[in-house]
Write a protein that holds these residues in place. Structure first.
Motif, PDB file in Angstrom:
ATOM      1  N   LEU A  54      -1.006   4.837   0.014  1.00  0.00           N
ATOM      2  CA  LEU A  54      -2.121   5.031   0.945  1.00  0.00           C
ATOM      3  C   LEU A  54      -2.220   6.492   1.391  1.00  0.00           C
ATOM      4  CD1 LEU A  54      -4.298   3.237   2.270  1.00  0.00           C
ATOM      5  CD2 LEU A  54      -2.824   3.098   4.275  1.00  0.00           C
ATOM      6  N   LEU A  82      -6.288   6.320   6.099  1.00  0.00           N
ATOM      7  CA  LEU A  82      -6.411   5.081   6.857  1.00  0.00           C
ATOM      8  C   LEU A  82      -7.367   5.321   8.022  1.00  0.00           C
ATOM      9  CD1 LEU A  82      -5.541   2.149   7.521  1.00  0.00           C
ATOM     10  CD2 LEU A  82      -3.655   3.128   8.845  1.00  0.00           C
ATOM     11  N   MET A  97       0.812  -1.235   0.000  1.00  0.00           N
ATOM     12  CA  MET A  97       0.000   0.000   0.000  1.00  0.00           C
ATOM     13  C   MET A  97       0.839   1.276   0.000  1.00  0.00           C
ATOM     14  SD  MET A  97      -2.895  -1.298   2.722  1.00  0.00           S
ATOM     15  CE  MET A  97      -1.750  -2.125   3.837  1.00  0.00           C
TER      16      MET A  97
END
Length: 166
Positions: free
Chosen positions: A69, A72, A66
């Protein structure tokens, strides 16, 4: 060379799926270096996992999964100080992480310290939004967080709710 897992996936919302620690371990075991290369949003709220699940996620991130990313969300999982301590180092190094949701994760002052102590100039490089309300953070933890932000930390918006005194 084998294809990375989930090459085109951009958003993965697994909220409220009762993954638990075992589900998190199973999910993260399949994520090696370069896996989910396009993933921008990972939402894992309310999945009943604790420090063990957080450590599985941390291991995947440390292993290079990831890499893009941006957001989150771990809301409502009791990862506590131990879970945040496991996640802090790999999260700091994510170059694109803009938003981190740690609402109601049973985090205390020790967890705040793991996130912000000894931050380097490239730590949390892109982070703009940090949600940490409904945790167990005291005035001392808030002061530590604010001091880190004042010292040139990158975060421009932090949402915190302090526990009310009885």
């Amino acid at each position: 060379a084998c294809m990375p897992a989930l090459p085109r996936l951009e958003i993965l919302d697994l909220g409220k799926n009762s993954l638990g620690n075992a589900g998190m371990q199973a999910l993260c075991e399949g994520l090696g270096r370069g896996s989910a290369p396009a993933l921008c949003v990972l939402a894992l709220g309310f999945n009943d996992f604790g420090p063990v699940g957080a450590e599985a996620l941390a291991a995947a991130l440390r292993g290079g999964a990831m890499p893009k990313l941006e957001r989150l969300i771990l809301q409502g999982n009791p990862i506590g100080n131990q879970g945040v301590a496991a996640l802090a180092a790999p999260l700091r190094k994510l170059p694109s992480l803009k938003a981190l949701g740690l609402v109601g994760c049973e985090i205390g002052d020790e967890g705040v310290a793991s996130l912000v102590d000894n931050m380097g100039k490239d730590d949390f490089k892109a982070l703009k939004l940090l949600w940490m309300n409904n945790n167990k953070i005291t005035d001392a933890g808030v002061a530590k967080l604010l001091a880190a932000l004042d010292a040139g930390g990158p975060v421009s918006y932090t949402h915190l709710t302090l526990p009310t005194s009885d």
